[in-house]
Design an enzyme around this catalytic site. Sequence first.
Site, mmCIF file in Angstrom:
data_model
loop_
_atom_site.group_PDB
_atom_site.id
_atom_site.type_symbol
_atom_site.label_atom_id
_atom_site.label_comp_id
_atom_site.label_asym_id
_atom_site.label_seq_id
_atom_site.Cartn_x
_atom_site.Cartn_y
_atom_site.Cartn_z
ATOM 1 N N TYR A 104 0.847 -1.184 0.000
ATOM 2 C CA TYR A 104 0.000 0.000 0.000
ATOM 3 C C TYR A 104 0.886 1.240 0.000
ATOM 4 C CZ TYR A 104 -3.792 3.173 0.769
ATOM 5 O OH TYR A 104 -4.701 4.175 0.588
ATOM 6 N N GLN A 158 -10.799 -0.090 0.851
ATOM 7 C CA GLN A 158 -11.279 -0.938 -0.253
ATOM 8 C C GLN A 158 -10.127 -1.644 -0.964
ATOM 9 O OE1 GLN A 158 -11.704 2.316 0.090
ATOM 10 N NE2 GLN A 158 -11.346 3.469 -1.791
ATOM 11 N N ASN A 213 -3.554 5.653 6.173
ATOM 12 C CA ASN A 213 -4.313 6.385 7.181
ATOM 13 C C ASN A 213 -5.065 5.402 8.091
ATOM 14 O OD1 ASN A 213 -6.581 5.513 5.782
ATOM 15 N ND2 ASN A 213 -6.891 7.454 4.720
ATOM 16 N N SER A 244 5.288 8.948 13.977
ATOM 17 C CA SER A 244 6.744 8.790 14.002
ATOM 18 C C SER A 244 7.381 9.437 15.229
ATOM 19 C CB SER A 244 7.284 9.448 12.733
ATOM 20 O OG SER A 244 8.580 9.027 12.483
ATOM 21 N N GLU A 294 11.339 4.863 17.880
ATOM 22 C CA GLU A 294 11.503 4.395 16.502
ATOM 23 C C GLU A 294 12.931 4.697 16.011
ATOM 24 O OE1 GLU A 294 9.102 6.649 13.874
ATOM 25 O OE2 GLU A 294 9.237 5.215 12.217
ATOM 26 N N GLU A 311 -1.897 -37.046 27.713
ATOM 27 C CA GLU A 311 -2.765 -35.966 27.222
ATOM 28 C C GLU A 311 -4.141 -36.490 26.816
ATOM 29 O OE1 GLU A 311 -0.738 -33.675 24.190
ATOM 30 O OE2 GLU A 311 0.707 -32.864 25.625
ATOM 31 N N HIS A 325 -3.402 -40.527 18.854
ATOM 32 C CA HIS A 325 -1.998 -40.172 18.634
ATOM 33 C C HIS A 325 -1.101 -41.366 19.008
ATOM 34 C CE1 HIS A 325 -3.446 -36.083 18.207
ATOM 35 N NE2 HIS A 325 -2.228 -35.616 18.016
#
Lengths: 426, 426
Positions: free
Chosen positions: B127, B189, B212, B235, B325, B413, B418
Site C-alpha cells: 500500500y 477498499q 491512514n 513517528s 523508533e 494428554e 496419537h
Amino acid sequence: MKFVIADGQSELEALKAMQARSTEIDDNVTKTVQKIIADVRSRGDEALKEYTLKFDGVNTDCFELTSEDIDNAYNSVSGEIISALKRAAENIRDFHERQLQQSWLTTKENGIMLGQRVRGLKRVGIYVPGGRAAYPSSVLMNAIPAKVAGVKEIIMVTPPSKDGKVNPNILAAAKVAGVDRVFAVGGAQSVAALAYGTQTIPKVDKIVGPGNIFVATAKKLCFGVVDIDMIAGPSEILVIADETAEPKFLAADLMSQAEHDPMASAILLTTSKEIAEKTIEEIEKQKKALSKRSIIEESLENFGVVIVCKTLDDCINIANEIAPEHLELMVENPMEYLGRIDNAGSVFLGKYAPEPLGDYFAGPNHVLPTSGTARFFSPLSVDAFVKKSSFIYYTKEALEKGRDDIVALAECEGLTAHANSIKVRF
Amino acid sequence: MKFVIADGQSELEALKAMQARSTEIDDNVTKTVQKIIADVRSRGDEALKEYTLKFDGVNTDCFELTSEDIDNAYNSVSGEIISALKRAAENIRDFHERQLQQSWLTTKENGIMLGQRVRGLKRVGIYVPGGRAAYPSSVLMNAIPAKVAGVKEIIMVTPPSKDGKVNPNILAAAKVAGVDRVFAVGGAQSVAALAYGTQTIPKVDKIVGPGNIFVATAKKLCFGVVDIDMIAGPSEILVIADETAEPKFLAADLMSQAEHDPMASAILLTTSKEIAEKTIEEIEKQKKALSKRSIIEESLENFGVVIVCKTLDDCINIANEIAPEHLELMVENPMEYLGRIDNAGSVFLGKYAPEPLGDYFAGPNHVLPTSGTARFFSPLSVDAFVKKSSFIYYTKEALEKGRDDIVALAECEGLTAHANSIKVRF
C-alpha cells in the site's frame, strides 16, 4: 468420510467445504472480550479476581503459584512422563538452537558501518488452556524457543480447575522447559493482564499459546499493545499416499488429527483407489479401540475427505492449494518430493514419520499455521521471540558522498526539514 | 518544546504525555471499514468502482496501470531523482541481502533428517498512500526486501488523485524497485481487494505499507486472512547528546522528525544544560526557513521534550523505557554505547548519521516500530516476506527408540489416536 474420484471439479467442491470451516470472530464475543480487557486494564487484580470467580468458580486473591507448588506437582508426576518430557525437551532445544540468528555488522567505503542486532525479548507470556486441552507438550513447544531466544522471563498463565489447582503435568512441563513464573488465571482476563500488567501480573512483550475463542479474540484485540503469535484455527492433516503406502498407517494418522476436535480436518490424497478403500476399512477397524471415537467420527464425517487422483503431481498441486498445517508424504522416496511442497506448516516424510512424532518428540515446533495460512505464516520459532534493530554509523566523507541524493529525495517528497538536516552539516 | 531538568519525576510526567499519543482504533472507523471489506468481498470490482468514485472522486472501470503508463511516468521524472532512487535502491538491496536466511537440514543418529525450509511468499501487496504522503522512498523500502526474499509477484495499490493519475515519483520508484503490477485504488477498499481478491486484483499473501486510519484498520481486520506488517503509529525521534554534540545538528534532526505529522514526537536527552538551551535557540533560528514550519511548531509544542539528565546512563535508561523508533547517539565514541541500547527501531551513531540518512539512503529499512513497540517489533526486513516450514524424516529404528516416550506423552494428554498412530507401526 467423503470419497471422491478427482475429475477437476468434484475434489474442489469437497475441499471448499473443508476450507469454509475457518470461523470468523463473532461480534458478541468481541464485545464481551473488549469489556473484559477494559475492566482488567482499569481495575487490575480486582477484575481478575471477579472474572476468575465468575468463569472458573474459584475464589482467590493469590494467582501466582509458589515454587513449592510447582515442585510438588513435578514430584507427583510419574518418572516415565518426566523422562519423556526431558527427552522431548532436549530434541526441541536442539532443533530450535539451529534457528538462532546472529547480530551482524558490515563495513563499507569511507568508514561506513551498518548492521543488525538481534536479541531476545525481555518478557513473554504463554497461555496454556486448562481442562481437557491442557497439553504439557504445548508448554514445551511454546517455552523452549523463547528460552533459546534469550527471553529473560517467561510467564505462564493457565485457568485453574474448580478446586483452584493446575494440572500437574502442565506444571512439570513448565519446570522442564524453564518457565519462570506461573499464574493460575485464564481466559480473556489473563491475556489482558499480560498485555497491560496488573498489581501482581507483569506486563509482557509478547503473548503466545493456544486458547478458546475468547482467548484468541483477546490476543487479536491486544495486538499492537503487545505482540502475539498467529491466530490458531482448528487443526488439519493432509496425507499424500502412493500405492506403496500402508493403509493401516494412513488410517491411524488421519484419525490422530481427527481426534483433536470435531472441526479438525483429515484429507487423504492418493493415486491408488485400492489404498483409498483399504484406508477407509482400516479406519472402521481401528477407531473402535480409540477413546475419542465420537469426535473422530464427527470430524471425519464433516471434514474428512479421501480423493483419488490420477498422478502424484495432482496430489501435490491440491496440497499446495490447501496449504495444510501437517502434510505427510507417504510415498516411495519421499525426500525427492520435498522441494515441490510450496505450502505446508510441517512436512512428515515416509512411513516412520507419523504426525504425532512431530507433536511430541522430533524437535520441530508443533505450533503450526492452520486453515491455509501456511501460505504466509511459519511454524513458531526462535524468530518469534527476538527483536531486531538496525544501526548506522557514517563518517563526514561518507555522508558527503550521499548528500546530493538524500537532499534530492527529501525535497521531491516535500520534506525540507529532512533536507535541512543534511545541509546543516556541510 | 517542553524543557525539563530530570529529577526522577518531572521527566516521567513529560514522557507520559508523549506516550499517551498512540491512538486506539475508534469504533466508528471499525464499523465503516467492516462494511467496506464485506462489500468488496462480495461484490469485487463493482464495489471498488463505487468506493473509488465516492472517496477519490474518480470514475473508472480500469484500475490497473499499463506498463506504458509506468514508463511514461518514469521518463517524466528528473534524471537527478532517478539516479538518487537507483543509488538508494542499491544500498537498500545490499543491506537486505544480508538478511536472507538459508534453508537448512541436519542429520541425527539412525538416519533421522530434520530441517527448515525458507522461501519467499508467492504474492505480496504494497500500500502506498496518495496525496502529500506519497513517498517514493517508502516504495523502495517496502518492495526491495520483498524482491530480495524471492517474492514472485509484487502488487502495488495507491489511491488516484482527482484526475485519476498516480504521482509519477511513486511510479518511478516502483519501476526501480521491481514492482510487478500497479493498481490506482486506495483506502480500506484496496486492502480488502488484496486480502480477498477481485475480478482484476489478485489475492495476495501479505499486505505491507503505511496508510491512514482506514487503511490501518482494514489491515488489522484482514489479519489472518492475509498476513500484515505491523500497525504504524505516528513517528518519533529520540536524540541522546553529550557536551560534544552540535546544537545545530540536534535542532535540525529533531525538526526532521517533527515535520512529518503534528502527532510526531521529538525528544532530546542531554547531559548538558548548555547544549539543551542552544538547541532550542537553533530550532527557533532554523525553523523559519522550513516549509512545514507550522506542523513542526505544533508537533514540538505538544510532543517535543528536552530533558537534561545527570549522566549518560540516565539518558540511556530513559531511552530504553521509551523504545523510540529512531534513536540518535550524538555522543563522543557512539559505537561504544550501542550494546546498551535495548529498545530502538534503528540507531544512528555519531554526528554524521542523521535520521534522514536512514530514511532515504543508507540501506537499513525505514519502516520501523513506533510508539514504544520497538520493545517487541523489528524493522521491516526480508524475514517479513518469507515463509518457513519444517520437515521430519525418521527411519523405523529411529521411531522405535522414541516410541515409548511418544506413547507416554500422548496417553497422558488423553490422545489415544496419537498413541495408536505410533503403536500401529510396530
